[in-house]
Scaffold this motif. Sequence first.
Motif, short mmCIF file in Angstrom:
data_model
loop_
_atom_site.label_atom_id
_atom_site.label_comp_id
_atom_site.label_asym_id
_atom_site.label_seq_id
_atom_site.Cartn_x
_atom_site.Cartn_y
_atom_site.Cartn_z
N ASN A 179 0.84 -1.20 0.00
CA ASN A 179 0.00 0.00 0.00
C ASN A 179 0.88 1.25 0.00
OD1 ASN A 179 -1.68 2.22 0.94
ND2 ASN A 179 -3.19 0.65 1.44
N PRO A 180 0.75 2.09 -1.03
CA PRO A 180 1.63 3.26 -1.10
C PRO A 180 1.40 4.25 0.03
CG PRO A 180 -0.08 3.37 -2.79
CD PRO A 180 -0.16 2.02 -2.18
N TYR A 181 0.20 4.26 0.61
CA TYR A 181 -0.08 5.19 1.70
C TYR A 181 0.62 4.75 2.99
CZ TYR A 181 -3.61 6.46 -1.69
OH TYR A 181 -4.24 6.82 -2.85
N LEU A 187 7.68 7.25 5.40
CA LEU A 187 8.68 8.11 4.78
C LEU A 187 8.55 9.55 5.29
CD1 LEU A 187 8.70 6.92 1.05
CD2 LEU A 187 10.49 6.62 2.75
N PHE A 188 7.32 10.02 5.42
CA PHE A 188 7.09 11.38 5.92
C PHE A 188 7.61 11.51 7.35
CE2 PHE A 188 4.72 14.73 7.99
CZ PHE A 188 4.74 15.75 7.05
N ALA A 189 7.29 10.51 8.18
CA ALA A 189 7.72 10.57 9.59
C ALA A 189 9.25 10.53 9.70
CB ALA A 189 7.10 9.41 10.36
N CYS A 190 9.90 9.75 8.83
CA CYS A 190 11.36 9.63 8.91
C CYS A 190 12.07 10.87 8.37
CB CYS A 190 11.83 8.40 8.14
SG CYS A 190 11.31 6.84 8.89
N ASN A 191 11.45 11.55 7.42
CA ASN A 191 12.09 12.70 6.79
C ASN A 191 11.79 14.03 7.48
OD1 ASN A 191 13.27 11.07 4.84
ND2 ASN A 191 11.52 11.24 3.47
N HIS A 192 10.96 13.98 8.53
CA HIS A 192 10.62 15.20 9.27
C HIS A 192 10.83 14.95 10.75
CE1 HIS A 192 8.47 15.72 5.46
NE2 HIS A 192 8.49 17.02 5.69
N HIS A 629 -12.68 4.50 0.59
CA HIS A 629 -11.95 3.34 0.09
C HIS A 629 -12.18 3.15 -1.41
CE1 HIS A 629 -10.02 -0.61 1.11
NE2 HIS A 629 -10.51 -0.90 -0.08
N THR A 630 -13.45 3.17 -1.83
CA THR A 630 -13.77 2.92 -3.23
C THR A 630 -13.23 4.00 -4.14
OG1 THR A 630 -15.80 1.77 -2.57
CG2 THR A 630 -15.66 2.52 -4.86
N ASN A 631 -13.43 5.25 -3.75
CA ASN A 631 -13.04 6.35 -4.64
C ASN A 631 -11.53 6.58 -4.65
OD1 ASN A 631 -15.66 6.83 -5.52
ND2 ASN A 631 -16.12 8.08 -3.73
N LEU A 632 -10.84 6.23 -3.56
CA LEU A 632 -9.37 6.27 -3.61
C LEU A 632 -8.83 5.21 -4.56
CD1 LEU A 632 -8.12 6.98 0.04
CD2 LEU A 632 -7.87 8.42 -1.98
#
Length: 696
Positions: A179-181, A187-192, A629-632
């Motif tokens: 899952n890319p999310y 990644l966001f948490a590690c880079n900030h 979920h469906t629309n994502l």
Amino acid sequence: MDSQSTGSSVNSTSATTKTKDNDLHPLWKYVIKLGKAGEGAGGNCRWLCTFCNEEKVGSYTRVRAHLFQISNKGITSCKKVSRESITEMKKLEEAATQIAMNSQPKNVSLPTTGNTTIMSSLSGGRSEQNTFNVLKRQKAGDRDNPIAEAFDANVRNQLDAEIARMFYTAGLPFNFARNPYYVSAFLFACNHSIPGYLPPGYNKLRTTLLEQEKTHVERLLEPIKSTWSEKGVSIVSDGWSDPQRRPLINVMVVSDCGPMFIKAVDCSGEVKDKKFIASLLKKTIDEVGHQKVVQIITDNASNCKAAGELIEGWYPHIFWTPCVVHTLNLALKNICSAKNVESNLETYDLCSWITIVHEDAVQVKNFIMNHAMILAMYKRFAHLKLLSVADTRFASIVVMLTRFMLIKRALQLLVTCNQCTSYREDNQSKAKFVRDTVLSEEWWEKVSYILAFTEPIYEMIRVCDTDKPCLHLVYEMWDAMIEKVKKVIYDHEKKSMYYSEKWLLEGQGRLAPHMDGEVSSERIKCFRRFFPGIEERTNAIDEFANFSLKTGPFGDPDSIVSRYDVEPRKWWACYGSSAPLLQKLAFKVLGQPSSSSCSERNWSTYSFVHSFRRNKLNPKRAEDLVFIHTNLRLLSRSSVQYYDDKTKMWDVGGDDFGNIEDEEVLDIAQGVLDIAQLSLDEPELEGVIFAEDVET
């Protein structure tokens, strides 16, 4: 007696709570509580210091500051407390702190290597953050490994172990790692640098963040909605019952961009008659805009058909279309599982043998599956698994018999091998029946014949069970399907592309649209509904005449040659500008689906979100989760990253998803969203094998 017991229980609970509070906040015993400070005062109360006899207002923090003579805490210091008393109170506080630490849940050590494991085991009551800080300090001593030091190897191992522990304890499928999310969050948490950050809790996830995400997804869908006025849409709907047996009706809007979930309505206490269904569809039509809607698609139930007629009466330019897949599936069921009732005697007499053949196949499958030894022998001969296809699945009988033809040789080897013939079975009659059936060439000929004459129907189901535009193909496919079925039957019983010249010559009996009487009659009716004005309808008829006769602008050689090679909508975009009325109509009609399959598949998403384990979700929150979920998924599938190896088809397939021939992916009873979602509309997924090896 009961009231006395209740009062005793309440007093006991109150006393226990008070004792626990005094253990954790021991300084309360040096003051006398006088009561609450007032409404809205939170934890503040009025209290009297037993040393200075002064009345104060505040929480335990101010009691502590007052007694320990701490300044700048918003309260005056006690001037009469002795140093001996302060020392005694500090000892009590230290003991209370130790009690609090011991009462915290102990952390189970993680399987990291070296000192990490030791530190994790010794952490005891420490929080994970404290353990993490210890690891950061510890890595300073690993000077003997410069690579580990440069890349914070210990900290990375700790984080990997924490993530793995989260997967294992929550029962998350390994496919979730695609899952890319999930990836972007870490990644966001590690880079900030976010000191002291805590992930959102239970209530924030189910309220504030859920509403925020739904609003954001609605904004992301606006570009798709902006194309509806030009391309047209179909509104599809279907019914279902959630785990709490609440009747639900979902509504989706389908365009050439894909199916978009709009809402799911709780119909508890409502009679689902034609008026209720029609009013529900009418609300959606008005929300979307009636000029954008080409058709509504539902199943063939009598109340849905009557609701469709009401919609056509309110909006003459909107058509009710019965779901083609549902229609074909009913036809297949009537052929392959004919019921012996008075109204169906003729069909039953002609087709009952098909039901018997299918029942034989089910009996063979059940015999093998219910005997562990026989099943183990079968696996030695076959690389394909036996299927347990749910009856609710489209063309379930055909799917079952198709698998049997693929494993025919393996079944025959099984029943003739020495180990199987020497196997002692309690019910010898069943074993003999299985052996006789599998070795009967007459039975296999019947299976082959069933698959031969149902293949055209099954192939049409595969084409129509999609969200892709195919409405314009249905009429010709239907005629061709009937002719193919007739040919197979007549041969067995031994009885004697886009309106281009090439397309007409390819199929026997094909006629141009202006020469087909049935098509011409229905076209005239449609023109009356689409173009109610006399002048506008006259212009549309004139444009159609030029198109059919290849005259005027449609007489261009490139226009004529391209009719066969170019996709219809692209053809109208290139050569249809001289016929604006037909061009506009073509863009809308050629972009519509022919089935309501997406609304039925949407219940797979609903059952995934609102499962038996999460059956206390209220309908509104479940609807919001399904909407997101469906629309994502709709938005994600249009991105290039969706087909990247690392996140390839992250929303399809679970841990056991490999080649469809290697997995029992057609067993809907497994209840996995990814498997249930894998319908006939995605045959390209059948050959997908993910990059890494999957242990099964």
